[in-house]
Design a protein around this motif. Structure first.
Motif, PDB file in Angstrom:
ATOM      1  N   GLU A 166      -6.605 -50.823 -14.292  1.00  0.00           N
ATOM      2  CA  GLU A 166      -6.525 -49.527 -14.953  1.00  0.00           C
ATOM      3  C   GLU A 166      -7.583 -48.536 -14.476  1.00  0.00           C
ATOM      4  O   GLU A 166      -7.359 -47.335 -14.514  1.00  0.00           O
ATOM      5  CB  GLU A 166      -6.607 -49.700 -16.471  1.00  0.00           C
ATOM      6  CG  GLU A 166      -5.344 -50.317 -17.047  1.00  0.00           C
ATOM      7  CD  GLU A 166      -5.358 -50.424 -18.562  1.00  0.00           C
ATOM      8  OE1 GLU A 166      -6.310 -49.947 -19.215  1.00  0.00           O
ATOM      9  OE2 GLU A 166      -4.393 -51.005 -19.094  1.00  0.00           O
ATOM     10  N   ILE A 167      -8.734 -49.038 -14.034  1.00  0.00           N
ATOM     11  CA  ILE A 167      -9.760 -48.118 -13.535  1.00  0.00           C
ATOM     12  C   ILE A 167      -9.758 -48.019 -12.009  1.00  0.00           C
ATOM     13  O   ILE A 167     -10.537 -47.267 -11.434  1.00  0.00           O
ATOM     14  CB  ILE A 167     -11.165 -48.473 -14.051  1.00  0.00           C
ATOM     15  CG1 ILE A 167     -11.587 -49.875 -13.623  1.00  0.00           C
ATOM     16  CG2 ILE A 167     -11.248 -48.291 -15.553  1.00  0.00           C
ATOM     17  CD1 ILE A 167     -13.028 -50.199 -13.932  1.00  0.00           C
ATOM     18  N   GLY A 168      -8.867 -48.777 -11.362  1.00  0.00           N
ATOM     19  CA  GLY A 168      -8.684 -48.624  -9.920  1.00  0.00           C
ATOM     20  C   GLY A 168      -9.630 -49.402  -9.031  1.00  0.00           C
ATOM     21  O   GLY A 168      -9.931 -48.970  -7.923  1.00  0.00           O
ATOM     22  N   ILE A 169     -10.103 -50.560  -9.513  1.00  0.00           N
ATOM     23  CA  ILE A 169     -10.955 -51.408  -8.681  1.00  0.00           C
ATOM     24  C   ILE A 169     -10.391 -52.829  -8.688  1.00  0.00           C
ATOM     25  O   ILE A 169      -9.526 -53.158  -9.489  1.00  0.00           O
ATOM     26  CB  ILE A 169     -12.430 -51.417  -9.150  1.00  0.00           C
ATOM     27  CG1 ILE A 169     -12.555 -51.983 -10.581  1.00  0.00           C
ATOM     28  CG2 ILE A 169     -13.038 -50.026  -9.041  1.00  0.00           C
ATOM     29  CD1 ILE A 169     -13.990 -52.166 -11.049  1.00  0.00           C
ATOM     30  N   SER A 170     -10.917 -53.673  -7.814  1.00  0.00           N
ATOM     31  CA  SER A 170     -10.477 -55.063  -7.790  1.00  0.00           C
ATOM     32  C   SER A 170     -11.155 -55.848  -8.907  1.00  0.00           C
ATOM     33  O   SER A 170     -12.228 -55.466  -9.401  1.00  0.00           O
ATOM     34  CB  SER A 170     -10.816 -55.713  -6.439  1.00  0.00           C
ATOM     35  OG  SER A 170     -12.221 -55.880  -6.316  1.00  0.00           O
TER      36      SER A 170
END
Length: 67
Positions: free
Chosen positions: A22-26
């Motif tokens: 949801e926050i765009g990281i792995s």
């Protein structure tokens, strides 16, 4: 530098994989952040995490212990 992300994330009921997506990281990078092994996250990322957890950037990333 250890951040206060994990406690708030777990308290809010987010699973690591879902939160990371949801926050765009792995998920791996989230784990590194939560364990204090990833340093100097971008300002944009700090803002995204803070907004998602309803906390201030200062509360999550700049604890009194660091001063």
């Amino acid at each position: 530098m250890k951040y206060r992300i994990k406690g708030l994330r777990v308290g809010a009921g987010y699973k690591a994989g879902v939160f990371a997506k949801e926050i765009g990281i792995s998920r791996e990078y989230l784990r590194l952040l939560e364990n204090g092994k990833a340093q100097n996250p971008s300002i944009e990322l700090m803002k995204k995490i803070s907004k998602k957890l309803n906390a201030s950037v200062e509360e999550l990333f700049f604890s009194d212990e660091e001063k």
